[in-house]
Structure formats: C-alpha cells, structure tokens
Enzyme design. Structure first.
Site, PDB file in Angstrom:
ATOM      1  N   SER A 179       6.588   6.392   0.188  1.00 37.96           N
ATOM      2  CA  SER A 179       5.829   7.605   0.433  1.00 37.96           C
ATOM      3  C   SER A 179       5.566   8.251  -0.934  1.00 37.96           C
ATOM      4  CB  SER A 179       6.580   8.530   1.383  1.00 37.96           C
ATOM      5  OG  SER A 179       5.822   9.687   1.683  1.00 37.96           O
ATOM      6  N   TYR A 211      -4.870  10.978  -0.688  1.00 40.05           N
ATOM      7  CA  TYR A 211      -3.633  10.279  -1.064  1.00 40.05           C
ATOM      8  C   TYR A 211      -2.432  10.987  -0.442  1.00 40.05           C
ATOM      9  CZ  TYR A 211       0.131   8.492  -4.042  1.00 40.05           C
ATOM     10  OH  TYR A 211       1.299   7.929  -4.509  1.00 40.05           O
ATOM     11  N   LYS A 218       0.374   9.707   2.485  1.00 41.27           N
ATOM     12  CA  LYS A 218       1.817   9.686   2.252  1.00 41.27           C
ATOM     13  C   LYS A 218       2.559  10.558   3.271  1.00 41.27           C
ATOM     14  CE  LYS A 218       1.616   6.795  -1.121  1.00 41.27           C
ATOM     15  NZ  LYS A 218       2.153   5.418  -0.961  1.00 41.27           N
TER      16      LYS A 218
END
Length: 280
Positions: A140, A154, A158
């Site tokens: 992550s 992004y 995660k």
C-alpha cells in the site's frame, strides 16, 4: 527442492522494493518467484543470485491470463503445489493536479496498483490455501493514511489496497490464510524519479543523489532504503499484524485522521498549499 523450503511469489520484482525482497527471501533459503514487465531487471537478478531457488518470468500484471499462468507454473514446483507468501508489489505513479493527469494514464495506475492486486488475490488463493499459515502481503502506501494532493488517483488505489487487506484479513481466516500490507513513506526507489509530473510545474530531481540530499533527514518522511521494506515483508510472514507502517510513526496520520479528518486536511493544506488561482 526440499519439502520444507518455503516459497514466495513477488510482483514488480525487477527493481526497488520487490528486487530487495527477492534478494532477502532468497538469502533466507526461500524459493522465489519473481515477475516484472522489465526483463532486464530479472536478467540481472539471475546473474546476481543464480537460478537455484529463483524462478523468473516477464509478465505485465495487467494481463490477467499471463499473471494467472505465471502463478500456476511457479506453484507447480513448490511443496504440495502451494504458496507460503504472495507479495502484490507492482505499482506505478502519476503526479500533478487531478485534471492534468490524462484519463488513460490514471486508469493505468488503477489497473496496476489495484486491479492487479485483485487478480493476484483471486489467482493466488487456491495456492495459499495449500500452505499452512500462508500470507498474502500487498504494498500500500503512506498515501493510504490520508488522500494526498497531486497524487490523487495513486492515493485512491492505495486506499483500496488497504481496504481490501482489512476485509480479506477477516474473510480468509476461514481458509487459514493471513492478509497484511505495508504502508511505506519515502523510499529510495526509481518511482521517485520516474513518476511523471503532468502539470509540469515542478522540475524533477536531477539524480538520486540530489533527491537524497533534499529529503528530510529525520521524521516520518525521511528517505529510507528499499531494503527496509523487504525486511518488513519478511517480518510480516512471522506475524499477525495487519498494517505495517514504515517508518512506524506514519501510523499517527491514521490516528489523527480517525479522530478529526478536518484537522488532518488542514495539516495537509499547510504542508502543500494551494493558491487561490489554483483552487478555483
């Protein structure tokens, strides 16, 4: 291969954190399956480590069939056809204001950072179930503690990895499979230099040396080596911990956000101010 030899399958293994993971687990006596779309990185791994207990293949993790086949072929050579640990590590980044990142580029981030983790989970579970006390481990990010500006997509992927980890850590107990993730802060990998800035308003660091020189020397966002994540992955295999923060002080972002997301938003705004003309 000894029946007692443990086996790990790592995506994004040709460079950075994945590469360090291959080297560490291999040194610990594990059989390692290493995949990456960069054949050159895999070739240099073979040159460095040799082929004993190292299995490599060039695979694009967005290709579901190729990823499934790679897992099947690697696990066929393991004890009882099982898998002790799956490390979903492959990832890419895009930076810039949200509207400046092309849609296609953003979807590529989603495909690699999250959809490939889902594929790994679906494809890997049958093999993980065959190994006692197995673990699915995923990379992550510290950006999964609070959504970070200029890397919005992004950060969202995660967060998704983190949420999936939490859900499956409960579900897969009935299979005897553990699930955990790592939330790295600033790690010395190529992604820091190679992530495109689609807004074009900030020059990239000219070199890794320049990046290291400009990074904080202490605190939760100090620059750490990729090997620190490999060591965390190895520690995770022997633990029931759910989230691994590197460095551990990053967990305070999660704690503050849970208490007051508005307070954390103010802190983020102060650290990365947005001018009036940019926020309209």
């Amino acid at each position: 291969m000894s029946a007692a030899t443990k086996a790990i399958f790592i995506t994004g293994a040709g460079s950075g954190m994945g590469r360090e993971g291959v080297k560490l687990f291999h040194a610990k006596g594990w059989r390692v399956g290493a995949i990456d779309r960069n054949q050159g990185g895999l070739d240099t791994l073979e040159q460095e480590l040799g082929r004993e207990r190292l299995w490599t293949r060039s695979v694009d993790v967005t290709d579901k069939t190729a990823l499934e086949q790679a897992l099947a072929d690697f696990c066929a050579g393991n004890a009882n056809g099982g898998l002790d640990m799956l490390w979903n590590n492959a990832g890419i980044g895009e930076s810039g204001w949200f509207e400046d990142v092309p849609y296609e580029a953003a979807m590529r981030v989603v495909d690699i950072n999250f959809k490939a983790v889902l594929t790994g989970a679906y494809a890997g579970l049958p093999y993980l179930k065959k190994a006692k006390n197995s673990l699915m481990f995923s990379t992550s990010s510290s950006s999964a503690t609070y959504g970070m500006p200029r890397i919005a997509v992004y950060a969202a992927t995660k967060h998704a990895v983190k949420g999936l980890t939490e859900a499956l850590s409960v579900e897969w107990q009935r299979h005897g499979v553990r699930v955990a993730d790592v939330l790295p802060g600033l790690i010395d990998t190529a992604i820091l230099l190679e992530t495109p800035n689609r807004s074009g308003d900030r020059p990239p660091p000219p070199s890794r040396e320049a990046l290291a020189a400009g990074a904080p020397k202490k605190g939760m966002f100090r620059l750490l080596p990729a090997s620190s994540i490999a060591e965390t992955a190895f520690a995770a295999y022997g633990s029931t911990r759910l989230h691994w923060y590197v460095p551990n002080s990053l967990r305070w972002i999660d704690r503050i956000k849970a208490w007051s997301p508005e307070m954390m938003r103010k802190r983020i705004q102060k650290a990365a101010p947005i001018g009036p003309s940019e926020s309209n």
